[in-house]
Design an enzyme around this catalytic site. Structure first.
Site, short mmCIF file in Angstrom:
data_model
loop_
_atom_site.label_atom_id
_atom_site.label_comp_id
_atom_site.label_asym_id
_atom_site.label_seq_id
_atom_site.Cartn_x
_atom_site.Cartn_y
_atom_site.Cartn_z
CD GLU A 126 -2.43 1.66 0.43
OE1 GLU A 126 -3.46 1.24 0.21
OE2 GLU A 126 -2.29 2.81 0.25
CD GLN B 113 -12.67 6.55 -0.32
OE1 GLN B 113 -13.35 6.32 -1.33
NE2 GLN B 113 -11.61 5.35 0.02
CB VAL C 176 0.99 -3.70 -7.31
CG1 VAL C 176 0.78 -4.48 -8.44
CG2 VAL C 176 1.37 -4.45 -6.13
CB CYS D 85 -20.81 5.49 -2.08
SG CYS D 85 -22.23 5.96 -1.05
CG ASP E 180 -14.85 0.30 -3.92
OD1 ASP E 180 -15.72 -0.22 -3.72
OD2 ASP E 180 -14.56 1.48 -3.81
CB THR F 206 -20.80 0.54 -0.10
OG1 THR F 206 -21.60 -0.92 0.18
CG2 THR F 206 -21.71 1.34 -1.07
CB ALA G 220 -22.17 -1.01 3.97
CB CYS H 259 -26.60 3.21 0.04
SG CYS H 259 -25.99 4.78 -0.60
P1 FAD Z 1 -10.42 1.94 -1.00
O1 FAD Z 1 -10.82 2.23 0.36
O2 FAD Z 1 -10.64 3.02 -1.71
O3 FAD Z 1 -8.85 1.58 -1.07
C1 FAD Z 1 -8.15 0.99 -2.02
C2 FAD Z 1 -6.54 1.02 -1.72
O4 FAD Z 1 -5.84 0.54 -2.61
C3 FAD Z 1 -6.18 2.53 -1.31
O5 FAD Z 1 -5.62 2.67 -0.02
C4 FAD Z 1 -5.06 2.66 -2.46
O6 FAD Z 1 -4.08 3.65 -2.22
C5 FAD Z 1 -4.63 1.28 -2.71
N1 FAD Z 1 -4.15 1.02 -4.06
C6 FAD Z 1 -4.55 1.44 -5.17
N2 FAD Z 1 -3.79 1.22 -6.33
C7 FAD Z 1 -2.78 0.58 -5.68
C8 FAD Z 1 -1.73 -0.21 -6.38
N3 FAD Z 1 -1.31 -0.38 -7.46
N4 FAD Z 1 -0.98 -0.89 -5.45
C9 FAD Z 1 -1.18 -0.81 -4.18
N5 FAD Z 1 -2.19 -0.21 -3.68
C10 FAD Z 1 -2.94 0.35 -4.30
N6 FAD Z 1 -19.22 3.47 1.38
C11 FAD Z 1 -20.26 3.14 2.43
O7 FAD Z 1 -20.35 2.12 2.74
N7 FAD Z 1 -21.17 4.04 2.85
C12 FAD Z 1 -21.02 5.43 2.59
O8 FAD Z 1 -22.10 6.21 3.24
C13 FAD Z 1 -20.03 5.82 1.59
N8 FAD Z 1 -20.26 6.96 1.21
C14 FAD Z 1 -19.10 7.31 0.29
C15 FAD Z 1 -18.79 8.58 0.15
C16 FAD Z 1 -17.94 9.05 -0.89
C17 FAD Z 1 -18.03 10.42 -1.24
C18 FAD Z 1 -16.96 8.25 -1.53
C19 FAD Z 1 -15.98 8.47 -2.31
C20 FAD Z 1 -17.18 6.79 -0.93
C21 FAD Z 1 -18.30 6.39 -0.35
N9 FAD Z 1 -18.27 4.95 0.10
C22 FAD Z 1 -19.31 4.63 0.95
C23 FAD Z 1 -17.57 3.96 -0.46
C24 FAD Z 1 -16.41 3.16 0.31
O9 FAD Z 1 -15.72 4.37 0.70
C25 FAD Z 1 -15.69 2.34 -0.73
O10 FAD Z 1 -16.76 1.54 -1.29
C26 FAD Z 1 -14.69 1.60 -0.04
O11 FAD Z 1 -13.73 2.51 0.70
C27 FAD Z 1 -14.15 0.60 -0.92
O12 FAD Z 1 -12.97 -0.26 -0.12
P2 FAD Z 1 -11.72 -0.73 -1.09
O13 FAD Z 1 -10.69 -1.07 -0.26
O14 FAD Z 1 -12.10 -1.48 -2.10
O15 FAD Z 1 -11.16 0.60 -1.87
#
Ligand code: FAD
Length: 395
Positions: A36, A44, A79, A162, A296, A305, A307, A339
């Site tokens: 990371e 977020q 990565v 989201c 995501d 999300t 959640a 949501c």
């Molecule tokens: P992320 O939490 O985005 O993490 C991805 C990680 O991967 C990051 O730390 C990044 O640095 C890392 N990464 C990326 N590329 C690489 C690479 N090549 N090598 C190594 N690391 C890498 N969700 C809810 O449940 N309820 C809500 O009310 C809600 N509201 C939201 C409102 C907004 C405005 C936004 C933007 C999002 C919201 N979300 C909500 C969505 C939620 O934040 C995401 O769905 C969640 O963070 C997804 O988790 P994730 O780990 O897949 O991605």
């Protein structure tokens, strides 16, 4: 070459950290490496309230180091290549990390560049977005400086994280404009690529009433394709007819087009659409059985999300450990996502549903009603649950 690791997790966001913590919480935990690049971790979901001016953005950010579980090796790099045929990933700083099992949790990519004329103009001319830590303050600033004209809120023609966020900020913005006594000089427009206000009928009914009560205009099936920032003009294309429409704006809240990260898209892990191609119930890759994905970046056909990640992480960890032990993969994810639809200051509809679109509600009351209690849940309880429960692998 870096020393081989049993399990490599790529991405230390909501999904990667939840999995890392759960893997370290089991008896005789396996060796885990987390890759990371970011110094900070972001909560977020609170950016909606930050954009509306209800919170300072600092509260959404904490040092990544404080959330890397004990015993997990952190490679603070990015990565740049996946080589699942050789059980290896390649990093920006030139390492080649070999694994027995891989978890991909890289999140979604924001494709700001796909909107012509947007580059360099976020934070200027009333253009703002809650979709990144760097830009979220601009929303509050645009609301405070709004005098008269169109306040436009967009939703792109791509999957987004989201799917409620593009409209939640609009309801809060409407409240702010009323508090500032400029609402009668504003035309609030929801210009969305979607065909309706929300995909699940039970919650859509409430949201349609909110839109009507607030006097918001909707332009469905409209995709923002370009902006002329200096002249405050937004250009939309109708997704069915192809007809282009121009809207002048005083404020433009942009939800950027989004897609799988390029590094995933160009790898053999990708589905036809670019996401990490996993089985929708087991979260195991459809071609590389020692690879799993969640969150995501995954192809899971549910709402992206945090959640949803909360329910995916225990399934992924159970199945990954089962596969390691040569046992059948028995844990199954049903597509649960939630949501918290903020419909104004002090009001929230808590949508919860599964792959079938059926509501899967946690509380013994009708969650499609706007409630103060659910707003307080989002403001106080969910962040606590996130930082101290989910990221610690406890819930
Ligand atoms: P992320 O939490 O985005 O993490 C991805 C990680 O991967 C990051 O730390 C990044 O640095 C890392 N990464 C990326 N590329 C690489 C690479 N090549 N090598 C190594 N690391 C890498 N969700 C809810 O449940 N309820 C809500 O009310 C809600 N509201 C939201 C409102 C907004 C405005 C936004 C933007 C999002 C919201 N979300 C909500 C969505 C939620 O934040 C995401 O769905 C969640 O963070 C997804 O988790 P994730 O780990 O897949 O991605």
């Amino acid at each position: 070459m870096t020393q081989p690791s049993a399990i490599v997790i790529v991405g230390g966001g909501c999904a990667g950290l939840s999995v890392a913590a759960r893997l370290r919480n089991v008896p005789n935990p396996p060796d885990v490496t987390l890759i990371e690049p970011s110094e900070f971790h972001y909560y977020q979901p609170l950016w909606t309230l930050v954009g509306a001016g209800a919170l300072d953005k600092q509260v959404t950010r904490r040092p990544q180091r404080d959330y890397i579980p004990d015993g997990v090796r952190w490679l603070k790099t990015r990565v740049t290549g996946f080589e699942p045929e050789h059980n290896a990933v390649v990093t920006e700083d030139g390492q080649r990390v070999v694994y027995q099992q891989l978890v991909v949790a890289t999140g979604i990519q924001l494709d700001w560049h796909k909107i012509q004329g947007l580059a360099g103009n976020l934070g200027k001319h009333g253009i703002c977005s809650n979709y990144s830590y760097e830009t979220v303050d601009f929303t509050h600033a645009a609301l405070q400086s709004f005098r008269a004209g169109n306040a436009v809120f967009t939703f792109p023609s791509t999957p987004v994280k989201c799917a409620g966020a593009p409209q939640k900020i609009m309801y809060l913005a409407d409240d702010v404009l009323r508090q500032r006594q400029v609402r009668d000089r504003a035309r609030v427009v929801y210009a969305a690529s979607t065909a309706a206000i929300f995909g699940i009928a039970k919650y859509a009914r409430t949201l349609s009433r909110v839109v009507e009560r607030r006097g918001i205009e909707t332009m469905f099936r409209h995709d923002l394709i370009a902006v002329d920032a200096a002249n405050q003009q937004a250009y939309f294309k109708h997704l069915d007819s192809g007809v282009e429409t121009t809207l002048a704006f005083e404020m433009l809240h942009v939800t950027p087009p989004q897609s799988a990260p390029d590094v995933v898209k160009r790898s053999s892990l990708a589905s036809a659409d670019g996401w990490v191609d996993v089985h929708k119930h087991t979260l195991q890759h459809v071609r590389f059985p020692n690879v799993f994905a969640l969150g995501d970046a995954s192809s899971l056909p549910t709402s992206r999300t945090g959640a949803a990640v909360r329910k995916q992480a225990p399934v992924l960890v159970d199945n990954l450990l089962a596969w390691r032990a040569g046992r059948p993969l028995e844990a199954s994810y049903d597509g649960y996502a939630s949501c918290p639809l903020v419909t104004g200051f002090g009001k929230l509809v808590l949508a919860e549903f599964d792959y079938t679109g059926n509501p899967q509600e946690s509380f013994p009351f009708d969650q499609s009603r706007e409630r103060l209690s659910m707003y307080l849940l989002k403001l106080h309880a969910l962040p606590e649950l996130y930082w101290n429960g989910m990221l610690r692998g406890r819930c």
